[in-house]
Motif scaffolding. Structure first.
Motif, PDB file in Angstrom:
ATOM      1  N   GLU A   4      58.331 -11.043 -41.045  1.00 50.41           N
ATOM      2  CA  GLU A   4      59.763 -11.194 -40.811  1.00 50.41           C
ATOM      3  C   GLU A   4      60.489  -9.866 -41.011  1.00 50.41           C
ATOM      4  O   GLU A   4      61.359  -9.497 -40.214  1.00 50.41           O
ATOM      5  N   ALA A   5      60.127  -9.137 -42.064  1.00 48.64           N
ATOM      6  CA  ALA A   5      60.748  -7.831 -42.313  1.00 48.64           C
ATOM      7  C   ALA A   5      60.455  -6.864 -41.173  1.00 48.64           C
ATOM      8  O   ALA A   5      61.341  -6.127 -40.721  1.00 48.64           O
ATOM      9  N   HIS A   6      59.224  -6.882 -40.664  1.00 44.18           N
ATOM     10  CA  HIS A   6      58.848  -6.006 -39.549  1.00 44.18           C
ATOM     11  C   HIS A   6      59.618  -6.380 -38.285  1.00 44.18           C
ATOM     12  O   HIS A   6      60.089  -5.505 -37.555  1.00 44.18           O
ATOM     13  N   GLU A   7      59.768  -7.667 -38.021  1.00 43.98           N
ATOM     14  CA  GLU A   7      60.469  -8.118 -36.819  1.00 43.98           C
ATOM     15  C   GLU A   7      61.964  -7.817 -36.873  1.00 43.98           C
ATOM     16  O   GLU A   7      62.617  -7.737 -35.837  1.00 43.98           O
ATOM     17  N   ASN A   8      62.504  -7.635 -38.061  1.00 38.92           N
ATOM     18  CA  ASN A   8      63.938  -7.404 -38.202  1.00 38.92           C
ATOM     19  C   ASN A   8      64.285  -5.996 -38.674  1.00 38.92           C
ATOM     20  O   ASN A   8      65.415  -5.742 -39.078  1.00 38.92           O
ATOM     21  N   ILE A   9      63.322  -5.082 -38.595  1.00 42.15           N
ATOM     22  CA  ILE A   9      63.559  -3.713 -39.068  1.00 42.15           C
ATOM     23  C   ILE A   9      64.674  -3.033 -38.276  1.00 42.15           C
ATOM     24  O   ILE A   9      65.396  -2.204 -38.789  1.00 42.15           O
ATOM     25  N   ASP A  10      64.833  -3.416 -37.020  1.00 42.34           N
ATOM     26  CA  ASP A  10      65.884  -2.817 -36.191  1.00 42.34           C
ATOM     27  C   ASP A  10      67.282  -3.126 -36.718  1.00 42.34           C
ATOM     28  O   ASP A  10      68.205  -2.344 -36.517  1.00 42.34           O
ATOM     29  N   LYS A  11      67.449  -4.236 -37.397  1.00 34.84           N
ATOM     30  CA  LYS A  11      68.781  -4.645 -37.869  1.00 34.84           C
ATOM     31  C   LYS A  11      69.380  -3.647 -38.859  1.00 34.84           C
ATOM     32  O   LYS A  11      70.597  -3.534 -38.955  1.00 34.84           O
ATOM     33  N   ASN A  12      68.531  -2.915 -39.589  1.00 34.75           N
ATOM     34  CA  ASN A  12      69.045  -1.917 -40.519  1.00 34.75           C
ATOM     35  C   ASN A  12      69.811  -0.823 -39.789  1.00 34.75           C
ATOM     36  O   ASN A  12      70.718  -0.223 -40.347  1.00 34.75           O
ATOM     37  N   SER A  13      69.458  -0.567 -38.533  1.00 39.28           N
ATOM     38  CA  SER A  13      70.093   0.515 -37.789  1.00 39.28           C
ATOM     39  C   SER A  13      71.502   0.157 -37.304  1.00 39.28           C
ATOM     40  O   SER A  13      72.248   1.033 -36.891  1.00 39.28           O
ATOM     41  N   LEU A  43      76.535  -5.929 -37.672  1.00 40.41           N
ATOM     42  CA  LEU A  43      75.753  -7.164 -37.586  1.00 40.41           C
ATOM     43  C   LEU A  43      76.602  -8.435 -37.675  1.00 40.41           C
ATOM     44  O   LEU A  43      76.329  -9.398 -36.956  1.00 40.41           O
ATOM     45  N   PRO A  44      77.658  -8.486 -38.487  1.00 38.16           N
ATOM     46  CA  PRO A  44      78.456  -9.723 -38.564  1.00 38.16           C
ATOM     47  C   PRO A  44      79.121 -10.136 -37.241  1.00 38.16           C
ATOM     48  O   PRO A  44      79.521 -11.284 -37.090  1.00 38.16           O
ATOM     49  N   TYR A  45      79.231  -9.218 -36.288  1.00 38.63           N
ATOM     50  CA  TYR A  45      79.917  -9.516 -35.029  1.00 38.63           C
ATOM     51  C   TYR A  45      78.947  -9.781 -33.883  1.00 38.63           C
ATOM     52  O   TYR A  45      79.367  -9.928 -32.747  1.00 38.63           O
ATOM     53  N   ASN A  62      68.109   5.230 -32.330  1.00 44.38           N
ATOM     54  CA  ASN A  62      68.242   6.028 -33.543  1.00 44.38           C
ATOM     55  C   ASN A  62      68.592   7.462 -33.161  1.00 44.38           C
ATOM     56  O   ASN A  62      68.227   7.936 -32.082  1.00 44.38           O
ATOM     57  N   ASN A  63      69.276   8.152 -34.049  1.00 42.23           N
ATOM     58  CA  ASN A  63      69.647   9.555 -33.866  1.00 42.23           C
ATOM     59  C   ASN A  63      70.467   9.788 -32.606  1.00 42.23           C
ATOM     60  O   ASN A  63      70.376  10.831 -31.968  1.00 42.23           O
ATOM     61  N   CYS A  64      71.258   8.812 -32.237  1.00 46.96           N
ATOM     62  CA  CYS A  64      72.153   8.903 -31.080  1.00 46.96           C
ATOM     63  C   CYS A  64      73.570   8.979 -31.633  1.00 46.96           C
ATOM     64  O   CYS A  64      74.093   7.981 -32.122  1.00 46.96           O
ATOM     65  N   LYS A  65      74.183  10.160 -31.564  1.00 48.94           N
ATOM     66  CA  LYS A  65      75.503  10.316 -32.183  1.00 48.94           C
ATOM     67  C   LYS A  65      76.564   9.460 -31.503  1.00 48.94           C
ATOM     68  O   LYS A  65      77.497   8.991 -32.139  1.00 48.94           O
ATOM     69  N   TYR A  66      76.404   9.218 -30.199  1.00 46.92           N
ATOM     70  CA  TYR A  66      77.393   8.385 -29.515  1.00 46.92           C
ATOM     71  C   TYR A  66      77.198   6.903 -29.821  1.00 46.92           C
ATOM     72  O   TYR A  66      78.159   6.131 -29.805  1.00 46.92           O
ATOM     73  N   CYS A  67      75.965   6.494 -30.121  1.00 48.86           N
ATOM     74  CA  CYS A  67      75.735   5.117 -30.588  1.00 48.86           C
ATOM     75  C   CYS A  67      76.401   4.926 -31.950  1.00 48.86           C
ATOM     76  O   CYS A  67      77.020   3.895 -32.204  1.00 48.86           O
ATOM     77  N   ASP A  68      76.273   5.940 -32.806  1.00 44.28           N
ATOM     78  CA  ASP A  68      76.924   5.885 -34.114  1.00 44.28           C
ATOM     79  C   ASP A  68      78.445   5.841 -33.974  1.00 44.28           C
ATOM     80  O   ASP A  68      79.128   5.115 -34.699  1.00 44.28           O
ATOM     81  N   LYS A  69      78.984   6.611 -33.011  1.00 45.73           N
ATOM     82  CA  LYS A  69      80.439   6.586 -32.776  1.00 45.73           C
ATOM     83  C   LYS A  69      80.880   5.211 -32.283  1.00 45.73           C
ATOM     84  O   LYS A  69      81.935   4.720 -32.680  1.00 45.73           O
ATOM     85  N   LEU A  70      80.071   4.583 -31.423  1.00 47.68           N
ATOM     86  CA  LEU A  70      80.381   3.235 -30.951  1.00 47.68           C
ATOM     87  C   LEU A  70      80.444   2.260 -32.125  1.00 47.68           C
ATOM     88  O   LEU A  70      81.389   1.479 -32.250  1.00 47.68           O
ATOM     89  N   LYS A  71      79.449   2.334 -33.005  1.00 50.33           N
ATOM     90  CA  LYS A  71      79.439   1.452 -34.174  1.00 50.33           C
ATOM     91  C   LYS A  71      80.644   1.723 -35.068  1.00 50.33           C
ATOM     92  O   LYS A  71      81.258   0.790 -35.593  1.00 50.33           O
ATOM     93  N   GLU A  72      81.029   2.999 -35.225  1.00 51.49           N
ATOM     94  CA  GLU A  72      82.212   3.342 -36.024  1.00 51.49           C
ATOM     95  C   GLU A  72      83.479   2.750 -35.420  1.00 51.49           C
ATOM     96  O   GLU A  72      84.347   2.257 -36.143  1.00 51.49           O
ATOM     97  N   GLU A  73      83.587   2.810 -34.092  1.00 53.08           N
ATOM     98  CA  GLU A  73      84.760   2.221 -33.417  1.00 53.08           C
ATOM     99  C   GLU A  73      84.836   0.717 -33.685  1.00 53.08           C
ATOM    100  O   GLU A  73      85.917   0.179 -33.922  1.00 53.08           O
TER     101      GLU A  73
END
Length: 195
Positions: A40-49, A54-56, A78-89
């Motif tokens: 289960e932890a392996h299947e959900n490792i992506d959720k940490n990113s 996640l609540p939305y 991972n390591n995508c600065k624009y993905c991080d900016k999207l999450k920040e927005e």
């Protein structure tokens, strides 16, 4: 002779030691609980990113519409600065949070991980899903109607205000063609001085 005496003495200690210890069955695992937890932890490792948004979102192990809402697939990595900016927005904007949660069945797909997704009626791993939509860069947002047909795509980062308008407009107009949505969004952005 001395070797034989030392050997007998060590054998005696070993046997005495073994007889005095009783096995502690509580330290022996049957394997199922820890294996299940590890899987289960392996299947959900992506959720940490994308834990901050996640609540939305819905769990991307099962991607489908609820029957009335369209589907939004947010491809990131991972390591995508624009993905991080999207999450920040998304974290900053209550309006984006509400639109993601209330107007769409929203999913974040991190292409840096391999995971099996039940996508409508088929099983696809993350890479297959990315190839299906020809994802070449992240972030990429794919909008689907409730039947799972693609209606629009946004490639690259879009600022919070523009994204709010796009999500609201697309959720209200799921039956328009991709060209009509693009033209109408352009005009809407122009009216709001967001170009």
């Amino acid at each position: 002779m001395k070797f034989k005496q030392v050997f007998l003495f060590l054998a005696f200690l070993f046997l005495v030691g073994c007889k005095s210890e009783k096995p502690d069955l509580s330290i022996i695992s049957n394997g199922t609980a820890s294996s299940k937890e590890a899987k289960e932890a392996h299947e959900n490792i992506d959720k940490n990113s994308y834990s901050e948004i996640l609540p939305y979102l819905k769990d991307n192990a099962l991607i489908e519409s609820d029957g009335s809402k369209g589907v939004l697939l947010m491809f990131g990595s991972n390591n995508c600065k624009y993905c991080d900016k999207l999450k920040e927005e998304i974290v900053r904007s209550k309006m984006l949070q509400e639109l993601l949660k209330n107007n769409f069945c929203s999913y974040y797909i991190n292409t840096s991980y391999k995971k099996v997704h039940r996508f409508f009626s088929k099983n696809l791993d993350t890479q297959e899903l990315g190839r299906f939509y020809a994802i070449r860069s992240t972030p990429t947002l794919i909008f689907l109607n409730p039947q799972g047909e693609m209606i629009f795509e946004i490639v690259g980062f879009m600022g919070g205000k523009k994204l709010e308008l796009a999500l609201e407009y697309i959720s209200q107009n799921p039956n328009l063609s991709e060209a009509q949505i693009a033209e109408n969004l352009y005009n809407l952005f122009a009216q709001k001085s967001l170009l």
